[in-house]
Design an enzyme around this catalytic site. Sequence first.
Site, PDB file in Angstrom:
ATOM      1  N   ASP A 192     -23.940  19.277   5.766  1.00 51.29           N
ATOM      2  CA  ASP A 192     -22.621  19.446   6.392  1.00 51.29           C
ATOM      3  C   ASP A 192     -22.114  18.135   6.975  1.00 51.29           C
ATOM      4  OD1 ASP A 192     -20.434  21.067   7.024  1.00 51.29           O
ATOM      5  OD2 ASP A 192     -21.163  21.452   9.040  1.00 51.29           O
ATOM      6  N   HIS A 249     -13.451  27.220   2.964  1.00 49.28           N
ATOM      7  CA  HIS A 249     -13.813  26.290   4.033  1.00 49.28           C
ATOM      8  C   HIS A 249     -12.939  26.539   5.252  1.00 49.28           C
ATOM      9  CE1 HIS A 249     -14.423  22.601   6.311  1.00 49.28           C
ATOM     10  NE2 HIS A 249     -15.556  22.492   5.662  1.00 49.28           N
TER      11      HIS A 249
END
Length: 268
Positions: A231, A108
Site C-alpha cells: 500500500d 479504491h
Amino acid sequence: RVLASDPVASDEAFAAVGAERSEFDALLETSDVITLHAPYVRGSKPLLGGDEFALLKRGSILVNAARAELIDIEALIHGLAEGHFIDEERYWPIFARAEKLDVPIYLHPAIPHPDVIAAYYQDYAKDHPVLLRAAWGYTVEAATQALRLCLSGVFAKHDRLKLILGHLGEGLPFLLWRINNGLARPGQKPVAFRELFSRHFWITTSGFFSDPALLLCVQEMGVDRILFSVDYPFEANAPGPAWLATVPLCDEDKIKIASGNARRLLGM
C-alpha cells in the site's frame, strides 16, 4: 471535428494532422472524447486535476494515451463521478463491460465528501490529516460503496461481475455476520448480503499486515478470495512480504495469497 491543444506546436503541425488549435480549457469544455498524448517529466504537475475535470461535458470520455502521472487520480475519481455513487444505474454499463470482458474492477477509496468532512472530521483533520485517508476516511467511503452495490441490484443483472476491495475488505469481512443479520430482520427488502459479498468480491492485504485480521478474513471469505498487495506510499513495501512469510498458514495457502489467486482472477 478534431481539436488539439499544444503550447509549442506550430500551426503547420496542427494542419498536418487535420486538427484545429484550441485553448486547453475550451477543448475540455466542448469535446465528447478527449485523448491525452504528452511526455512525462519527473516532478511535473498533472495536466488534469480537479479544476480541469470540472470543465468536462457530462458523459464525455477520457482516454489517457500518455503516462498515469499526468492525471490526478484522486481528482479523476471525484470528477467523473460528479458526486454520485457508482451503484447508480448510470454506471451499470461499466459493470456490464467488465462482466463481458471477464475482468475485475478495483474499488479504491477516495477522500470523504466535503459535507461529511465538515460534520465528522473537521475537528481533528488539521492535526491528523491522514484521518481522512488511510486511518479511517478511506475505509468508511469504500465500505459504504461496496455495501451500496450489494443493495443496488447490480449483481442480479450482472451475476458474473467481479470486484476487488483493498485493505482486507475495508472492515466488511469482520462485519459480514452483523450486516447480513440486520438486513434479514422483518420489514426489510430481502437481500442476501453475505452471499453477494462473498460471491462477487475479492480482497487484498494492502496496508493491512495483521495476522488476526488476515485469519478472520480467511475464516469469513475463504483463502481463495484474498490477494497479496502492498500500500505504498501509505505503508512501506518491505514489511509486506516479510509479514506474509510468517503468517500462520500452510505454504499452499501462502502461495495462493501471494500469487495464485491473482493469477486465476486476472487470467494471467
